[in-house]
Design a protein around this motif. Structure first.
Motif, short mmCIF file in Angstrom:
data_model
loop_
_atom_site.label_atom_id
_atom_site.label_comp_id
_atom_site.label_asym_id
_atom_site.label_seq_id
_atom_site.Cartn_x
_atom_site.Cartn_y
_atom_site.Cartn_z
N ASP A 167 0.86 -1.18 0.00
CA ASP A 167 0.00 0.00 0.00
C ASP A 167 0.91 1.24 0.00
N LYS A 168 0.79 2.06 -1.01
CA LYS A 168 1.68 3.20 -1.17
C LYS A 168 1.08 4.50 -0.63
N SER A 169 -0.08 4.43 0.01
CA SER A 169 -0.73 5.63 0.51
C SER A 169 -0.10 6.07 1.83
N GLN A 170 -0.56 7.20 2.34
CA GLN A 170 -0.12 7.72 3.63
C GLN A 170 -1.20 7.59 4.69
N GLU A 171 -2.18 6.73 4.44
CA GLU A 171 -3.29 6.56 5.38
C GLU A 171 -2.88 5.59 6.49
N THR A 172 -2.21 6.13 7.49
CA THR A 172 -1.55 5.32 8.51
C THR A 172 -2.51 4.40 9.26
N HIS A 173 -3.65 4.93 9.68
CA HIS A 173 -4.58 4.12 10.48
C HIS A 173 -5.15 2.96 9.67
N ARG A 174 -5.59 3.26 8.45
CA ARG A 174 -6.14 2.19 7.60
C ARG A 174 -5.07 1.15 7.31
N ARG A 175 -3.87 1.56 7.01
CA ARG A 175 -2.80 0.63 6.69
C ARG A 175 -2.49 -0.28 7.88
N TYR A 176 -2.50 0.31 9.07
CA TYR A 176 -2.25 -0.49 10.27
C TYR A 176 -3.35 -1.55 10.46
N GLN A 177 -4.60 -1.13 10.29
CA GLN A 177 -5.71 -2.07 10.46
C GLN A 177 -5.65 -3.21 9.43
N GLU A 178 -5.38 -2.85 8.18
CA GLU A 178 -5.33 -3.86 7.12
C GLU A 178 -4.16 -4.82 7.35
N ALA A 179 -3.00 -4.29 7.66
CA ALA A 179 -1.83 -5.14 7.87
C ALA A 179 -2.03 -6.06 9.07
N THR A 180 -2.62 -5.55 10.13
CA THR A 180 -2.89 -6.37 11.31
C THR A 180 -3.84 -7.51 10.98
N SER A 181 -4.88 -7.21 10.21
CA SER A 181 -5.84 -8.24 9.80
C SER A 181 -5.17 -9.31 8.95
N LEU A 182 -4.34 -8.88 8.01
CA LEU A 182 -3.65 -9.85 7.15
C LEU A 182 -2.66 -10.70 7.95
N GLN A 183 -2.03 -10.08 8.94
CA GLN A 183 -1.10 -10.84 9.78
C GLN A 183 -1.83 -11.98 10.49
N GLN A 184 -3.02 -11.71 10.97
CA GLN A 184 -3.81 -12.74 11.64
C GLN A 184 -4.17 -13.87 10.67
N ILE A 185 -4.57 -13.50 9.47
CA ILE A 185 -4.94 -14.50 8.47
C ILE A 185 -3.72 -15.36 8.10
N CYS A 186 -2.60 -14.71 7.89
CA CYS A 186 -1.38 -15.43 7.52
C CYS A 186 -0.94 -16.37 8.63
N ARG A 187 -1.04 -15.92 9.87
CA ARG A 187 -0.68 -16.77 11.00
C ARG A 187 -1.55 -18.04 11.02
N GLN A 188 -2.83 -17.89 10.72
CA GLN A 188 -3.73 -19.04 10.71
C GLN A 188 -3.31 -20.07 9.67
N HIS A 189 -2.70 -19.61 8.59
CA HIS A 189 -2.29 -20.51 7.51
C HIS A 189 -0.81 -20.90 7.61
N GLY A 190 -0.09 -20.37 8.59
CA GLY A 190 1.32 -20.68 8.74
C GLY A 190 2.18 -20.13 7.62
N VAL A 191 1.78 -18.96 7.11
CA VAL A 191 2.47 -18.33 5.98
C VAL A 191 2.95 -16.94 6.41
N PRO A 192 4.16 -16.53 6.00
CA PRO A 192 4.67 -15.22 6.42
C PRO A 192 4.01 -14.05 5.72
N LEU A 193 3.87 -12.96 6.46
CA LEU A 193 3.40 -11.69 5.90
C LEU A 193 4.58 -10.75 5.78
N ILE A 194 4.80 -10.25 4.58
CA ILE A 194 5.86 -9.29 4.29
C ILE A 194 5.21 -7.93 4.04
#
Length: 228
Positions: free
Chosen positions: A56-83
Motif C-alpha cells: 500500500d503506497k498511501s499515507q493513510e496510517t490508520h487504515r494501513r495499520y488495520q489492514e496489515a494487522t488483519s492480514l497478519q492474523q490470516i497469515c498466522r492461521q495458515h502458517g504463511v509469512p506476511l511481508i
C-alpha cells in the motif's frame, strides 16, 4: 525514521524464517479494497500461496495499520509469512514476518537492526546483478528481479531477462524471486532459469477466481513440471 526507543515496545517476529519458494502473492490495495482484502488473501492462501506481501503506497496510517494487522492474523492461521512493502515502522508495529525494500526505501542494514535477525528481508534488484550481489552480502533473505513481461502494476521500462536469472543462479546463494507480468502460461521458463518463487499481483488478484489462479501457479513448482 523509526525511533529505536519506541521500537522496543513493538512485537518483533517470534518465528523462524520460512522457505522462500513457490507462489509469492502481493496484495496491492490499488486492486483490492479494504472490504475485499482479507477474503482475497484467504483465497490466495487456500490456493497455495507460500508468502503474502501487503503493498500500500498511501499515507493513510490508520487504515494501513488495520489492514496489515488483519492480514497478519490470516497469515498466522495458515502458517504463511506476511511481508510488508517498504514500511519498516509498520512491519515493526504489527510484528510482521518481514519487509520488502526497493531502491528508494530505507537500507537493509537499518531494517535488520529494527526488525531483528529472524525477519525476512527482501530486496528489489530490478535487472542489476551487481545490486543483488551487494544485497546478498549485506544479509538479504531473498533477491527480487523484474519485470520480466509487460505489467500494468509495474509499468516502468525495466526489463529483466532469462539470461540474468541464469547468471544470478550461478552466483547467488540467496533465494531468487521473479516479478512482473508473470502468468501460469509464461512462468515455466522463468522457474527453470532459476527463480525460486514467482511474485504475482494482477495475475492473481485481477482473476475472477483467485483460488484457482493461485493453484495454477502452485502447480508449476510441482515435480511433474520441475524434476529438480
Amino acid at each position: 525514521m523509526v525511533n529505536f526507543e519506541t521500537n522496543l515496545l513493538y512485537n518483533l517476529p517470534k518465528i523462524m524464517k520460512y522457505s522462500i519458494s513457490g507462489l509469492y502473492a502481493i496484495a496491492d490495495t490499488t486492486l483490492l479494497s479494504s472490504k475485499d482484502l482479507g477474503s482475497a488473501v484467504s483465497l490466495a492462501l487456500l490456493g497455495g500461496a507460500n508468502l503474502i506481501q501487503y503493498r500500500d503506497k498511501s499515507q493513510e496510517t490508520h487504515r494501513r495499520y488495520q489492514e496489515a494487522t488483519s492480514l497478519q492474523q490470516i497469515c498466522r492461521q495458515h502458517g504463511v509469512p506476511l511481508i510488508i512493502n517498504d514500511d519498516i515502522t509498520l512491519a515493526a508495529k504489527i510484528g510482521a514476518d518481514g519487509i520488502h525494500l526497493g531502491a528508494d526505501d530505507p537500507s537493509l542494514v537499518l531494517a535488520r537492526q529494527i526488525l531483528g535477525d529472524k525477519a525476512i528481508i527482501g530486496v528489489s534488484c530490478y535487472n542489476e546483478l551487481s545490486r543483488a550481489i551487494i544485497a546478498e552480502q549485506k544479509g538479504a533473505d531473498y533477491i527480487a528481479f523484474g519485470r520480466f513481461f509487460p505489467s500494468k502494476t509495474k509499468p516502468e521500462p525495466i526489463y529483466a531477462s532469462i539470461d540474468l536469472l541464469q547468471q544470478a543462479r550461478k552466483i547467488l546463494h540467496t533465494p531468487i524471486v521473479a516479478i512482473g507480468g508473470i502468468t501460469p502460461q509464461n512462468a515455466l521458463p522463468i522457474i527453470e532459469a532459476g527463480a525460486d518463487a514467482i511474485a504475482v499481483i494482477g495475475g492473481l488478484f485481477r482473476s475472477p477466481n483467485i483460488r484457482a489462479a493461485a493453484t495454477a501457479y502452485k502447480r508449476l513448482f510441482s515435480s511433474q513440471y520441475l524434476p529438480r
